[in-house]
Each structure stands twice: as structure tokens, then as C-alpha cells.
Motif scaffolding. Sequence first.
Motif, PDB file in Angstrom:
ATOM      1  N   GLU A   1       1.964  -4.835   8.494  1.00  0.00           N
ATOM      2  CA  GLU A   1       1.881  -4.326   7.147  1.00  0.00           C
ATOM      3  C   GLU A   1       1.680  -2.888   7.246  1.00  0.00           C
ATOM      4  O   GLU A   1       2.479  -2.262   6.409  1.00  0.00           O
ATOM      5  N   LEU A   2       1.249  -2.413   8.407  1.00  0.00           N
ATOM      6  CA  LEU A   2       1.338  -0.930   8.393  1.00  0.00           C
ATOM      7  C   LEU A   2       2.733  -0.344   8.949  1.00  0.00           C
ATOM      8  O   LEU A   2       3.306   0.588   8.444  1.00  0.00           O
ATOM      9  N   ALA A   3       3.266  -1.267   9.860  1.00  0.00           N
ATOM     10  CA  ALA A   3       4.930  -1.045  10.079  1.00  0.00           C
ATOM     11  C   ALA A   3       5.557  -1.011   8.924  1.00  0.00           C
ATOM     12  O   ALA A   3       6.408  -0.221   9.038  1.00  0.00           O
ATOM     13  N   ARG A   4       5.362  -1.746   8.119  1.00  0.00           N
ATOM     14  CA  ARG A   4       6.335  -1.960   6.928  1.00  0.00           C
ATOM     15  C   ARG A   4       6.150  -0.725   5.896  1.00  0.00           C
ATOM     16  O   ARG A   4       6.978  -0.237   5.484  1.00  0.00           O
ATOM     17  N   ALA A   5       4.586  -0.426   5.751  1.00  0.00           N
ATOM     18  CA  ALA A   5       4.267   0.840   5.112  1.00  0.00           C
ATOM     19  C   ALA A   5       4.904   2.106   5.449  1.00  0.00           C
ATOM     20  O   ALA A   5       5.358   2.910   4.563  1.00  0.00           O
ATOM     21  N   CYS A   6       4.899   2.109   6.705  1.00  0.00           N
ATOM     22  CA  CYS A   6       5.357   3.372   7.692  1.00  0.00           C
ATOM     23  C   CYS A   6       7.107   3.258   7.647  1.00  0.00           C
ATOM     24  O   CYS A   6       7.692   4.408   8.152  1.00  0.00           O
ATOM     25  N   LEU A   7       7.839   2.223   7.135  1.00  0.00           N
ATOM     26  CA  LEU A   7       9.201   2.314   7.393  1.00  0.00           C
ATOM     27  C   LEU A   7      10.103   3.462   7.122  1.00  0.00           C
ATOM     28  O   LEU A   7      10.573   3.988   7.786  1.00  0.00           O
ATOM     29  N   HIS A   8       9.656   3.952   5.826  1.00  0.00           N
ATOM     30  CA  HIS A   8      10.650   5.080   5.546  1.00  0.00           C
ATOM     31  C   HIS A   8      10.263   6.092   5.977  1.00  0.00           C
ATOM     32  O   HIS A   8      11.270   7.280   6.184  1.00  0.00           O
ATOM     33  N   LEU A   9       9.020   6.328   6.755  1.00  0.00           N
ATOM     34  CA  LEU A   9       8.773   7.789   7.008  1.00  0.00           C
ATOM     35  C   LEU A   9       8.879   7.751   8.855  1.00  0.00           C
ATOM     36  O   LEU A   9       9.735   8.698   9.176  1.00  0.00           O
ATOM     37  N   VAL A  10       8.660   6.671   9.375  1.00  0.00           N
ATOM     38  CA  VAL A  10       8.582   6.406  10.749  1.00  0.00           C
ATOM     39  C   VAL A  10      10.329   6.265  11.040  1.00  0.00           C
ATOM     40  O   VAL A  10      10.920   6.707  11.958  1.00  0.00           O
TER      41      VAL A  10
END
Length: 470
Positions: A81-90
Motif C-alpha cells: 500500500e505504501l508502494a502504491r501511495a508513493c508511485l507518482h513521487l518515487v
Amino acid sequence: MKQFLRNLKMATTLLVLFVAVLLAALFVQQKRSTEELSAAAGENKYTLQQIYSRAGSISSSDGVVLAHSDEGERKYAENSELARACLHLVGDYTHRLTNSVESVYMQELLGSSRSFLEQLKLDLSGCGFEGNDLTLTVNSNLMLKAGKLLKNYRGSIVLLNYETGDLLALANSPTVYPQDVINWENITDGSLFNRALYGRYLPGSTIKMITTAALLEAPDLDIDMKVKCLGSKEIVPAGARETLTPEGHGTVGLQEAFRKSCNAFFGKLAIALGRERFNEKAENFGFNQDLVLGNFKIAQSRLDLQEPGQGALSWAGVGQPIGQDKVTVSPMHLAAIAGAIANDGVMMKPNVLLQETDPLGAVKYSREAEEYYSCCRSDTAAELEELMLDVVNSGTGKRARRDGLKIAGKTGTAEMTNDDGKIEVNSLFAGYLISDSHPLAVAVVLEGENRDAATVAADMLQYAASIAIP
Ligand SMILES: [Zn+2]
């Protein structure tokens, strides 16, 4: 003599060795830069996979790994879920999201921006092929929370520290898992778009923060001006009117007009200010300027008043431009505007990179807070704060009220025509928490939704206020 010859032999050997090491290092460095060039030119997935196989890691400020290379494989946050939330930034190493930390900090992650001597030192230490590690300003818990809050919406959340300019959270919805981007599967419509940085939204009534600042600093205008609001009746031919309150607000002054977001008052105010002064104050706040977030260039917010007549100007003054006029803002910039008001009128330069360290642990970059724009006078900011507190306490932003928290803000709703030609309403909120320990500014934009932005923004602030901010 024998001793001399032995010394000479030794010196020659050392010299030859030294030259050999230099040549070898040069060769390796050249080969490496050729590989990077071919990657930058072709950027095919396989080449990028090779290139990123020893790239540095990306971590949140609280030490959670958001991307790292392990046995030749690039991996993203363990918590999916963190990976998904960070997609556009990371982002991801395939660079399908063209602007993300993985792409705009590629040089740092690969270590290709090092000087020759720096690289030589790392080569001799045996870690020359490893990239530099990056620590971002964002907090993993805040990123997760922002992602969760957006789950049932299309839109963005941006949370900043208004004293340092540090980005604490940035999330967009819809989004997908990084692995799906790498495999290029399950990509839903619009899910790769970083709305927070590149969305160009109509500001709606959030623009009233700018026109109010202009009024407070205009020596010839009467701060106690009163306007009779006639509701759905236009204030001047083809001019602004109320869309949400057809019965009108009666006769209102600045405080009541701001609290109730009266279009008649702010339409008349824009006319009184005139295009030039309106434009100047907007530019003080960063409109029509190239804004950056670290290595990211973000979408320029626009205030371009071309349409003649008072009617058009009055519509621009309520953030609903007509005809040739353009008024747009990105969620990132909207958060920075609220932060500037919180920070006595000074917008801090937004940061996303906290620290960069080389493979031996030497710090190569450490962010320092920097002033960005002087938006308004500090007394203007203080007056705006009173008005924005009122909005949350008893005005259009009541949904943002939270017990025990001092939240100031401004709501906005903006009608725009979507891609299918249908009228769509967006809900906006820009605001901040008055707190020494948690100097937090927030912006929320929700698409196709007419009121929930204030609720989402306050939920974000309330959660952020409950955790320690470095
Ligand atoms: Zn009104």
C-alpha cells in the motif's frame, strides 16, 4: 649506487602502477557514462534494468526504504500500500512516469554526477559501481495516510512543512502498484498522472486568498468596502454571480464575504483592483513563474487575463475564468500558497530531497531551508489568517473543524468541462495548522466532488498532528 637503482626501480614501478590505475579508472568511467548515455537515449526496459541494478536506495525521512536494488533487481516499498501511495513521487526504473525521483534524480542514484577523484576513491574502495542513496523529506506514515484518504476519490493531497518547505506527503488517486507499471499491466485510466505536480486546476474560490491580499495592500481601496450580493443575478453584464447561493448573501463586507465565499464581493473587488494589480499580487504568490520541487519542475500556475470587459475580470476574480482568460493552479502550488500565509507571507522553497550520501556514507547533499517568494506583508498574512480561521470555524470550511486544532483555510469549488464535454465540479481546500511543533500546510483537490476537500484536508492535518514531525 645499488640502493639508488633499487629506489629508482621501486619509484618506476609505483609510477607505472599509478598510471595503470588512473587509466583503468578512466576506462571504467568512460564505459559507465557510455552505458548511461545509451540508456538515456534508448531507455529500453532491459538497459534500464541493468543500469538500475546497482543504483542507490530511496528512503523516507523516517527511514523506510521506498526503493532499492537487491541482487541486481530493483525493488519498491515492502508494504504494497505504501508502494502504491508513493508511485507518482518515487516512480519506477522503466521511467514510464517521466517525472519521478527515479528519473529526475537518476544521476545521483547511479552516481554518475561524481567527480573523477571522487569516483576513483570509490573504485579503489570496491564500491565504485554503487550509486548514491537518497533520503526524501516525505514521511512514510503520512504518505500511507494520504493514499488511504484518497482511496474513494480522484484527486491529490499535498502536505508541506511551511517553515522549512519540506514536502511531507504527496499522493494522487487513482494510482497503481509499481510492479504493474514495470510489467505494464492493470494500468487504469489516468493512474500514471501526477496530478499534485502537473494538474492544472481552476482555483475556484481559493483565488480569493490572493485578491484579498491585494485588497489589504492597496492604499487607495477601502478595506471596509461593502457589496450588495444579488445571488444569481450578475454583478455587471456577463459578470460573476452566485452559483451555489441563488438567494444571495445580502450586503456584505470583507469578513462576511470571505467566510461565505461571496462571488459578488470578490467579483467587484477584482474590478476595483484592475488586471494589473490582480496580476502583480498573483505573481508575488508564484503564478506565471517556473516553480520547482528539488529537481522536479512543476506545472506553472497561470493567471492570464486576456478577455476584455469587467464581466470577465469579475469571473477571474472568483477563480472561474471565461473566454480567453486562463487561471490555473497545481495542488503543490496551492499548498505552498497556504504555507506562505502561515509563514508571515514568505513562501519557503519546497524540498523533496533531505540528504544524499555516497556508498561510503559521506554526505553529498543536505537540504537547507531557503526563502522562495515574498508573497505579501506579514500584517497582510496575519489578517488573512483571521479570515481563514473564520472560514473553518463558521464559514464554508466548517467540515475542516477539529477539536483542539487551530486550522485556517479556504474552500473552493470550480466547474470545469471535462474531456467528455460534461460539466464537472471539483472541490478544493487550501489551509494550514497553527502550531509550533507541527507547522503543516495542506492542499486537497478532489475531481467530480463538490464539498469533501475540507474534510479530507482536516483528516490529513489531524493525523499528521498526532505523529512526530522531524
Ligand atoms: Zn454573495
